[in-house]
Scaffold this active site. Structure first.
Site, short mmCIF file in Angstrom:
data_model
loop_
_atom_site.label_atom_id
_atom_site.label_comp_id
_atom_site.label_asym_id
_atom_site.label_seq_id
_atom_site.Cartn_x
_atom_site.Cartn_y
_atom_site.Cartn_z
N CYS A 122 0.87 -1.12 -0.04
CA CYS A 122 -0.15 -0.03 -0.05
C CYS A 122 0.98 1.34 0.11
CB CYS A 122 -0.76 0.07 1.24
SG CYS A 122 0.15 -0.14 2.75
N GLU A 153 0.37 -0.48 16.08
CA GLU A 153 -0.62 0.81 15.94
C GLU A 153 -1.26 0.79 17.16
OE1 GLU A 153 -2.94 0.65 12.19
OE2 GLU A 153 -4.38 2.02 13.19
N SER A 179 0.84 -9.73 10.42
CA SER A 179 0.26 -8.53 9.75
C SER A 179 -1.05 -8.62 9.92
CB SER A 179 0.71 -8.86 8.32
OG SER A 179 -0.18 -8.08 7.44
S1 SF4 Z 1 -2.88 2.38 7.44
FE1 SF4 Z 1 -1.60 0.63 7.19
S2 SF4 Z 1 -2.37 -0.59 5.49
FE2 SF4 Z 1 -3.38 1.40 5.51
S3 SF4 Z 1 -2.11 2.67 3.98
FE3 SF4 Z 1 -1.39 2.96 5.94
S4 SF4 Z 1 0.36 1.63 6.23
FE4 SF4 Z 1 -1.00 0.85 4.56
#
Ligand code: SF4
Length: 312
Positions: free
Chosen positions: A12, A126, A222
């Site tokens: 991403c 996160e 992940s």
């Molecule tokens: S929040 Fe995580 S999965 Fe979504 S774009 Fe950002 S890095 Fe990628």
């Protein structure tokens, strides 16, 4: 055998930015170079950087004073930033902007006096970062049972946020339970579950009815990769989350004509292609790419890197 290759899949915009940041930092600063937590949750990506001298740490105290440190795509709590300043570290923030958005929402709701429910998975990098933005105001909520057990009056001033990589459907169930319990609950202006997570999940939902088996490339830590495999299984299809081709078992393919191959947002495309090559070699597979959505999102490098030029 027919292989259906899901698109979008794999990297991403946030993962691309974090990896490019680490590449750029290696060019600019060389090694030793430290990263707080895994730069992204993928074994291949981490191992490849380790081989080039990058050191991944789980504790900021493990980094020698005056070193260069990158914060991973998953973000960090303010206490980590403060500890880095105390050690006089040169910190480069490769947090995905879509994670930062959730941090800013947490700060805003906390300032306005809300009790915030963060829907997410305990212990995920996160989640630790977001909880750390307003530790006195945020509670983690992981399922409907936890919503039912919340000891707050129904008219309490409450808000919810979500981790960016949840299953859209699972999060919706918890949000519905929260809304039922607290009819006036506030929420983010726009979904916290990011575009990449949503698109990869939507691709699996669209394509899974047409296959016998699903292979998801990604690491077991992940979150978004795990969700892709879970979604496939919710359609009663066998689904395997693997880091690479060496984990494939020949027994999976007995009576299997159609295989969906996809990848979580932190899985490199070369491991996907190795898997496809295996299926071609061993099962004579033909490959069809099915695109359910185009993506054109990109993020610029962190400001700490943008302001530096490479000196030869
Ligand atoms: S929040 Fe995580 S999965 Fe979504 S774009 Fe950002 S890095 Fe990628």
């Amino acid at each position: 055998m027919k292989v259906i290759l899901a698109n979008p899949r794999g990297f991403c915009a946030g993962v691309n930015m974090a990896i490019d940041s680490l590449e750029r930092a290696l060019e600019l600063f060389g090694t030793p170079l430290y990263v707080y937590h895994e730069i992204v949750h993928n074994r291949h990506v981490v191992e490849r950087f380790k081989k080039r001298g990058v050191v991944f740490v789980d504790h900021i105290e493990d980094i020698p004073a005056n070193s260069v440190v990158l914060y991973s795509a998953h973000g960090v709590a303010p206490a980590i930033r403060a500890a880095a300043i105390e050690r006089n570290l040169n910190a480069i923030d490769a947090t995905c902007p879509l994670v930062t958005k959730v941090h800013l929402e947490a700060i805003r709701f906390a300032k306005e006096g809300y009790t915030i429910f963060l829907i997410g998975h305990e212990g995920h990098d996160e989640v630790l970062g977001t909880l750390g933005e307003a530790p006195g105001n945020i509670r983690l909520v992981q399922d409907e049972q936890e919503v039912a057990a919340l000891e707050l009056p129904d008219d309490a001033k409450v808000a919810y946020l979500t981790q960016t990589t949840l299953s859209v459907d699972d999060a919706e169930v918890i949000i519905r339970a929260l809304r039922k319990r607290f009819p006036h609950i506030a929420g983010p202006k726009k979904d916290d579950i990011c575009y990449a997570t949503q698109n990869r999940q939507e691709a699996v939902k669209d394509l899974v009815p047409d296959v016998d088996l699903v292979i998801v490339l990604g690491s077991r830590n992940s979150s978004n990769s795990l969700r892709l495999a879970e979604i496939a299984r919710s359609y009663r299809k066998p689904a395997y989350l693997i880091d690479g081709v060496d984990e494939i078992a020949p027994s999976w393919f007995v009576n299997t004509d159609r295989v969906l191959v996809t990848a979580g947002a932190s899985a490199p495309e070369d491991v996907v292609q190795e898997c496809v090559a295996y299926l071609k070699r061993h099962h004579g597979a033909t490959v069809e790419t099915r695109t359910i959505r185009e993506e054109d999102v990109s993020f610029q490098l962190p400001k700490e890197l943008r302001s530096l030029t490479l000196v030869n």
